[in-house]
Write a protein that holds these residues in place. Sequence first.
Motif, mmCIF file in Angstrom:
data_model
loop_
_atom_site.group_PDB
_atom_site.id
_atom_site.type_symbol
_atom_site.label_atom_id
_atom_site.label_comp_id
_atom_site.label_asym_id
_atom_site.label_seq_id
_atom_site.Cartn_x
_atom_site.Cartn_y
_atom_site.Cartn_z
ATOM 1 N N GLN A 45 -11.925 77.781 35.075
ATOM 2 C CA GLN A 45 -13.510 77.564 34.897
ATOM 3 C C GLN A 45 -13.882 76.096 33.692
ATOM 4 O O GLN A 45 -14.480 75.482 33.862
ATOM 5 N N ARG A 46 -12.474 76.041 32.805
ATOM 6 C CA ARG A 46 -12.635 74.799 31.962
ATOM 7 C C ARG A 46 -12.127 73.287 32.269
ATOM 8 O O ARG A 46 -11.912 72.304 31.699
ATOM 9 N N CYS A 47 -10.773 73.729 33.282
ATOM 10 C CA CYS A 47 -9.676 71.827 32.970
ATOM 11 C C CYS A 47 -10.330 71.418 35.004
ATOM 12 O O CYS A 47 -9.443 71.544 35.496
ATOM 13 N N THR A 48 -11.212 71.731 35.724
ATOM 14 C CA THR A 48 -11.548 71.550 36.701
ATOM 15 C C THR A 48 -10.655 70.593 37.543
ATOM 16 O O THR A 48 -10.348 69.922 38.340
ATOM 17 N N PRO A 49 -10.202 68.925 36.100
ATOM 18 C CA PRO A 49 -10.452 67.545 36.290
ATOM 19 C C PRO A 49 -9.040 68.173 36.501
ATOM 20 O O PRO A 49 -7.653 66.896 37.124
ATOM 21 N N LEU A 50 -7.620 69.113 35.932
ATOM 22 C CA LEU A 50 -6.694 69.026 36.332
ATOM 23 C C LEU A 50 -5.953 69.930 37.397
ATOM 24 O O LEU A 50 -5.077 70.053 38.399
ATOM 25 N N HIS A 51 -6.795 70.254 38.256
ATOM 26 C CA HIS A 51 -6.753 71.494 39.600
ATOM 27 C C HIS A 51 -6.183 70.207 41.022
ATOM 28 O O HIS A 51 -5.171 71.376 40.993
ATOM 29 N N SER A 52 -5.994 69.146 40.671
ATOM 30 C CA SER A 52 -5.606 68.451 41.989
ATOM 31 C C SER A 52 -4.262 67.724 41.036
ATOM 32 O O SER A 52 -3.503 67.930 42.311
ATOM 33 N N GLU A 53 -4.433 68.112 39.994
ATOM 34 C CA GLU A 53 -2.671 67.165 40.138
ATOM 35 C C GLU A 53 -1.371 68.733 39.400
ATOM 36 O O GLU A 53 -0.748 67.896 39.277
ATOM 37 N N PHE A 54 -2.691 69.226 39.413
ATOM 38 C CA PHE A 54 -1.287 70.847 38.681
ATOM 39 C C PHE A 54 -0.735 71.672 40.184
ATOM 40 O O PHE A 54 -1.106 71.462 41.436
ATOM 41 N N VAL A 55 1.095 71.697 39.713
ATOM 42 C CA VAL A 55 2.253 72.343 40.222
ATOM 43 C C VAL A 55 2.779 72.641 40.338
ATOM 44 O O VAL A 55 2.815 72.713 38.980
ATOM 45 N N SER A 56 2.053 74.223 40.362
ATOM 46 C CA SER A 56 3.610 75.178 39.968
ATOM 47 C C SER A 56 4.714 76.021 40.911
ATOM 48 O O SER A 56 4.018 77.578 41.141
ATOM 49 N N CYS A 57 4.717 75.316 41.094
ATOM 50 C CA CYS A 57 5.774 76.090 42.249
ATOM 51 C C CYS A 57 7.283 76.028 42.353
ATOM 52 O O CYS A 57 8.152 74.937 41.478
ATOM 53 N N ASN A 58 7.882 77.323 42.428
ATOM 54 C CA ASN A 58 9.534 77.342 41.790
ATOM 55 C C ASN A 58 10.488 75.971 42.853
ATOM 56 O O ASN A 58 11.487 75.452 42.600
ATOM 57 N N ARG A 59 9.698 75.774 43.963
ATOM 58 C CA ARG A 59 10.210 74.690 44.525
ATOM 59 C C ARG A 59 10.389 72.944 44.595
ATOM 60 O O ARG A 59 10.474 72.759 45.136
ATOM 61 N N ALA A 60 9.308 73.051 44.288
ATOM 62 C CA ALA A 60 8.456 71.483 44.036
ATOM 63 C C ALA A 60 9.553 71.219 42.932
ATOM 64 O O ALA A 60 10.031 69.646 42.194
ATOM 65 N N GLY A 61 10.557 71.964 41.764
ATOM 66 C CA GLY A 61 11.470 72.025 40.588
ATOM 67 C C GLY A 61 12.443 71.709 40.896
ATOM 68 O O GLY A 61 13.322 71.998 40.035
ATOM 69 N N VAL A 62 12.880 72.869 41.886
ATOM 70 C CA VAL A 62 14.687 72.778 42.143
ATOM 71 C C VAL A 62 15.643 71.411 42.399
ATOM 72 O O VAL A 62 14.891 69.689 42.437
ATOM 73 N N ARG A 63 16.240 71.518 41.959
ATOM 74 C CA ARG A 63 16.963 70.000 40.764
ATOM 75 C C ARG A 63 17.784 69.074 42.255
ATOM 76 O O ARG A 63 17.368 68.074 42.758
#
Length: 187
Positions: A45-63
Amino acid sequence: NHQQSKSLAFELLLDAALRSVGSPTLCVSALRNATDTRIARVFAQRCTPLHSEFVSCNRAGVRDPARRSRGWCGDCAKCRSIALSLAPHMSPAQVAGIIGVDLLDDESQMQGFADLMDPERKPFECVQTVEEARAAIGALTESPQWRDHAVVRGLARLAGPAPRETREPLGSHVPTAIRDAMEEFFS
């Protein structure tokens, strides 16, 4: 341990250790006492400008860069948990716009979502609680825009009530300004 590091006990121990060596750094987790459900609601509801920047995926952070996804993989426990957390507060198009696919309308995702709602099979990753996952499916079964999605229909039998929101205090070591800002942000 990632889960222990979210506890008040760990936060106080780290804060004391920092002070014992003369560090001016304050160890405070402003979100520690907020549930995934509460964070997802405010984020939606309050962070819509961040929606396109947000990533919380386990595979996006693998070493290993060869195994790393460029963004949302759309096929890990974290992607499923985030989709399920956000869905009660957003439209299917909005959630798919963030993650890149409509996971809740993909029958091949059924078992992965079911695992989020099973205390015996819940993934070890940092995902919502079993109760929160069951409550989210429950909310989606009541939603005209979500109830016909394959995963929602297929797992409706696992729906549960919203867990009672109990929040431990942030702790007396948290400055009043931070405590007040978090209360205002989440109100």
